[in-house]
Design a protein around this motif. Structure first.
Motif, PDB file in Angstrom:
ATOM      1  N   LEU A 157      -2.713 -17.805   2.579  1.00 32.73           N
ATOM      2  CA  LEU A 157      -1.672 -18.062   1.588  1.00 32.73           C
ATOM      3  C   LEU A 157      -1.575 -16.917   0.582  1.00 32.73           C
ATOM      4  N   LEU A 158      -2.728 -16.425   0.137  1.00 31.91           N
ATOM      5  CA  LEU A 158      -2.748 -15.291  -0.785  1.00 31.91           C
ATOM      6  C   LEU A 158      -2.175 -14.034  -0.140  1.00 31.91           C
ATOM      7  N   GLN A 159      -2.577 -13.790   1.095  1.00 30.79           N
ATOM      8  CA  GLN A 159      -2.207 -12.547   1.755  1.00 30.79           C
ATOM      9  C   GLN A 159      -0.704 -12.430   1.956  1.00 30.79           C
ATOM     10  N   TYR A 160      -0.028 -13.576   2.029  1.00 29.72           N
ATOM     11  CA  TYR A 160       1.424 -13.566   2.229  1.00 29.72           C
ATOM     12  C   TYR A 160       2.121 -12.733   1.150  1.00 29.72           C
ATOM     13  N   VAL A 161       1.700 -12.898  -0.099  1.00 26.36           N
ATOM     14  CA  VAL A 161       2.302 -12.137  -1.191  1.00 26.36           C
ATOM     15  C   VAL A 161       1.608 -10.793  -1.380  1.00 26.36           C
ATOM     16  N   ILE A 162       0.294 -10.731  -1.152  1.00 21.78           N
ATOM     17  CA  ILE A 162      -0.410  -9.459  -1.278  1.00 21.78           C
ATOM     18  C   ILE A 162       0.223  -8.396  -0.389  1.00 21.78           C
ATOM     19  N   ASP A 163       0.610  -8.774   0.817  1.00 21.35           N
ATOM     20  CA  ASP A 163       1.243  -7.814   1.721  1.00 21.35           C
ATOM     21  C   ASP A 163       2.534  -7.264   1.127  1.00 21.35           C
ATOM     22  N   GLN A 164       3.304  -8.120   0.451  1.00 23.43           N
ATOM     23  CA  GLN A 164       4.531  -7.654  -0.197  1.00 23.43           C
ATOM     24  C   GLN A 164       4.203  -6.707  -1.350  1.00 23.43           C
ATOM     25  N   CYS A 165       3.160  -7.043  -2.110  1.00 24.30           N
ATOM     26  CA  CYS A 165       2.775  -6.208  -3.250  1.00 24.30           C
ATOM     27  C   CYS A 165       2.342  -4.827  -2.791  1.00 24.30           C
ATOM     28  N   ASP A 166       1.528  -4.777  -1.735  1.00 21.19           N
ATOM     29  CA  ASP A 166       0.986  -3.503  -1.279  1.00 21.19           C
ATOM     30  C   ASP A 166       2.025  -2.639  -0.587  1.00 21.19           C
ATOM     31  N   ALA A 167       3.163  -3.224  -0.230  1.00 19.62           N
ATOM     32  CA  ALA A 167       4.248  -2.433   0.365  1.00 19.62           C
ATOM     33  C   ALA A 167       5.001  -1.635  -0.690  1.00 19.62           C
ATOM     34  N   GLU A 168       4.780  -1.977  -1.961  1.00 19.67           N
ATOM     35  CA  GLU A 168       5.422  -1.255  -3.054  1.00 19.67           C
ATOM     36  C   GLU A 168       4.557  -0.070  -3.482  1.00 19.67           C
ATOM     37  N   SER A 169       5.169   0.921  -4.106  1.00 17.58           N
ATOM     38  CA  SER A 169       4.424   2.073  -4.607  1.00 17.58           C
ATOM     39  C   SER A 169       4.838   2.360  -6.052  1.00 17.58           C
ATOM     40  N   PRO A 170       3.941   2.061  -7.013  1.00 13.79           N
ATOM     41  CA  PRO A 170       2.607   1.491  -6.847  1.00 13.79           C
ATOM     42  C   PRO A 170       2.693  -0.004  -6.532  1.00 13.79           C
ATOM     43  N   PRO A 171       1.596  -0.631  -6.093  1.00 13.10           N
ATOM     44  CA  PRO A 171       1.617  -2.062  -5.784  1.00 13.10           C
ATOM     45  C   PRO A 171       2.005  -2.899  -7.001  1.00 13.10           C
ATOM     46  N   THR A 172       2.682  -4.018  -6.748  1.00  9.12           N
ATOM     47  CA  THR A 172       3.011  -4.945  -7.830  1.00  9.12           C
ATOM     48  C   THR A 172       1.761  -5.742  -8.196  1.00  9.12           C
ATOM     49  N   PRO A 173       1.402  -5.813  -9.490  1.00 11.35           N
ATOM     50  CA  PRO A 173       0.229  -6.613  -9.868  1.00 11.35           C
ATOM     51  C   PRO A 173       0.439  -8.105  -9.594  1.00 11.35           C
ATOM     52  N   ILE A 174      -0.672  -8.804  -9.420  1.00 17.20           N
ATOM     53  CA  ILE A 174      -0.682 -10.260  -9.284  1.00 17.20           C
ATOM     54  C   ILE A 174      -1.613 -10.826 -10.350  1.00 17.20           C
ATOM     55  N   TYR A 175      -1.153 -11.847 -11.051  1.00 20.06           N
ATOM     56  CA  TYR A 175      -1.911 -12.466 -12.145  1.00 20.06           C
ATOM     57  C   TYR A 175      -2.184 -13.924 -11.789  1.00 20.06           C
ATOM     58  N   GLU A 223      -8.766 -15.388 -16.491  1.00 15.30           N
ATOM     59  CA  GLU A 223      -7.553 -14.664 -16.133  1.00 15.30           C
ATOM     60  C   GLU A 223      -7.937 -13.443 -15.298  1.00 15.30           C
ATOM     61  N   MET A 224      -7.333 -13.330 -14.108  1.00 19.29           N
ATOM     62  CA  MET A 224      -7.643 -12.232 -13.195  1.00 19.29           C
ATOM     63  C   MET A 224      -6.344 -11.549 -12.765  1.00 19.29           C
ATOM     64  N   VAL A 225      -6.445 -10.242 -12.526  1.00 24.27           N
ATOM     65  CA  VAL A 225      -5.277  -9.466 -12.097  1.00 24.27           C
ATOM     66  C   VAL A 225      -5.679  -8.600 -10.910  1.00 24.27           C
ATOM     67  N   ARG A 226      -4.820  -8.547  -9.946  1.00 30.00           N
ATOM     68  CA  ARG A 226      -4.983  -7.615  -8.823  1.00 30.00           C
ATOM     69  C   ARG A 226      -4.023  -6.462  -9.078  1.00 30.00           C
ATOM     70  N   TRP A 227      -4.572  -5.395  -9.598  1.00 28.77           N
ATOM     71  CA  TRP A 227      -3.750  -4.214  -9.862  1.00 28.77           C
ATOM     72  C   TRP A 227      -3.517  -3.417  -8.590  1.00 28.77           C
ATOM     73  N   ASN A 228      -4.498  -3.445  -7.682  1.00 27.43           N
ATOM     74  CA  ASN A 228      -4.429  -2.691  -6.432  1.00 27.43           C
ATOM     75  C   ASN A 228      -5.511  -3.216  -5.489  1.00 27.43           C
ATOM     76  N   ALA A 229      -5.476  -2.758  -4.262  1.00 27.68           N
ATOM     77  CA  ALA A 229      -6.417  -3.252  -3.250  1.00 27.68           C
ATOM     78  C   ALA A 229      -7.855  -2.855  -3.543  1.00 27.68           C
ATOM     79  N   GLN A 230      -8.046  -1.804  -4.336  1.00 29.84           N
ATOM     80  CA  GLN A 230      -9.391  -1.302  -4.608  1.00 29.84           C
ATOM     81  C   GLN A 230     -10.119  -2.131  -5.665  1.00 29.84           C
TER      82      GLN A 230
END
Length: 217
Positions: free
Chosen positions: A159-177, A203-210
């Motif tokens: 379920l998470l990966q569904y949106v993560i894939d969309q975020c990582d397709a952007e440059s830079p990736p779109t953050p997720i909160y 509160e957690m944020v995914r700024w990038n895959a790293q």
């Protein structure tokens, strides 16, 4: 436990009773103070009213509501988990907050809810998100859950990966909160989320895959 492959589909109005029941089952101690026992209706009625309120959420153009369903077998099509995402550019305003009721059914759906506590809870979370994210466009996950019988089988990650894939397709990736309880934090850290806040629900944020912290401006 075995890995269970699921299909990710949009939540529809026909799913809302299951979604409402799942929310209450997944987060019983979270919702209990906002629906005190002395005014709380019987469970079936409580679920029905919650489902009615969720109609506004899933119909919003600012929301992406997804469900995980089993693709095959005797339970094919069964809903086993959900996510509700606020999309980038949406106002920092949780869509579950109380709205002005238009009909008698709308007003009835809020019976049994302590509106002041309900609003204080969501408003407080909105204020923290606004402080941490400012004007940075981001996805906001609220909530994610998998029914108990299917937990530990990789469904939450799908379920998470569904949106993560969309975020990582952007440059830079779109953050997720998101706000994470203790159970969910390992799954999020594994996928690059870092703690940015110190609330009970961290509160957690995914700024990038790293999994690095907020990028420098």
């Amino acid at each position: 436990m075995p890995y269970t492959k699921v299909e990710i589909e949009p939540i529809t109005a026909a799913d809302l009773l299951e979604v409402a029941a799942g929310n209450l089952e997944a987060f019983p101690t979270f919702y209990a103070p906002m629906e005190p026992e002395d005014i709380r209706p019987p469970h079936d009625e409580r679920v029905k009213r919650f489902a009615h309120r969720l109609r506004t959420v899933i119909s919003s153009p600012h929301v992406l509501a997804t469900k995980a369903v089993l693709p095959s077998g005797p339970d094919a099509g069964k809903l086993v988990g959900i996510t509700i995402w606020h999309c980038p550019g949406a106002p920092i305003y949780n869509m579950k907050r109380a709205v002005v009721a238009d009909t008698e059914e709308d007003r009835e759906s809020w019976n049994g809810v302590d509106i002041d506590k309900w609003e204080d809870t969501w408003k407080g979370w909105d204020n923290v998100r606004a402080e941490l994210m400012g004007d940075v466009p981001h996805w906001y996950l609220a909530p994610i859950w998998v029914i108990p019988a299917y937990q530990g089988q990789g469904i939450g990650g799908q379920l998470l990966q569904y949106v993560i894939d969309q975020c990582d397709a952007e440059s830079p990736p779109t953050p997720i909160y998101l706000e994470a309880d203790k159970r969910g934090q390992p799954m999020y850290k594994k996928r690059g989320f870092v703690a940015e806040g110190k609330s009970e629900y961290v509160e957690m944020v995914r700024w990038n895959a790293q999994g690095t912290t907020r990028p420098e401006k």
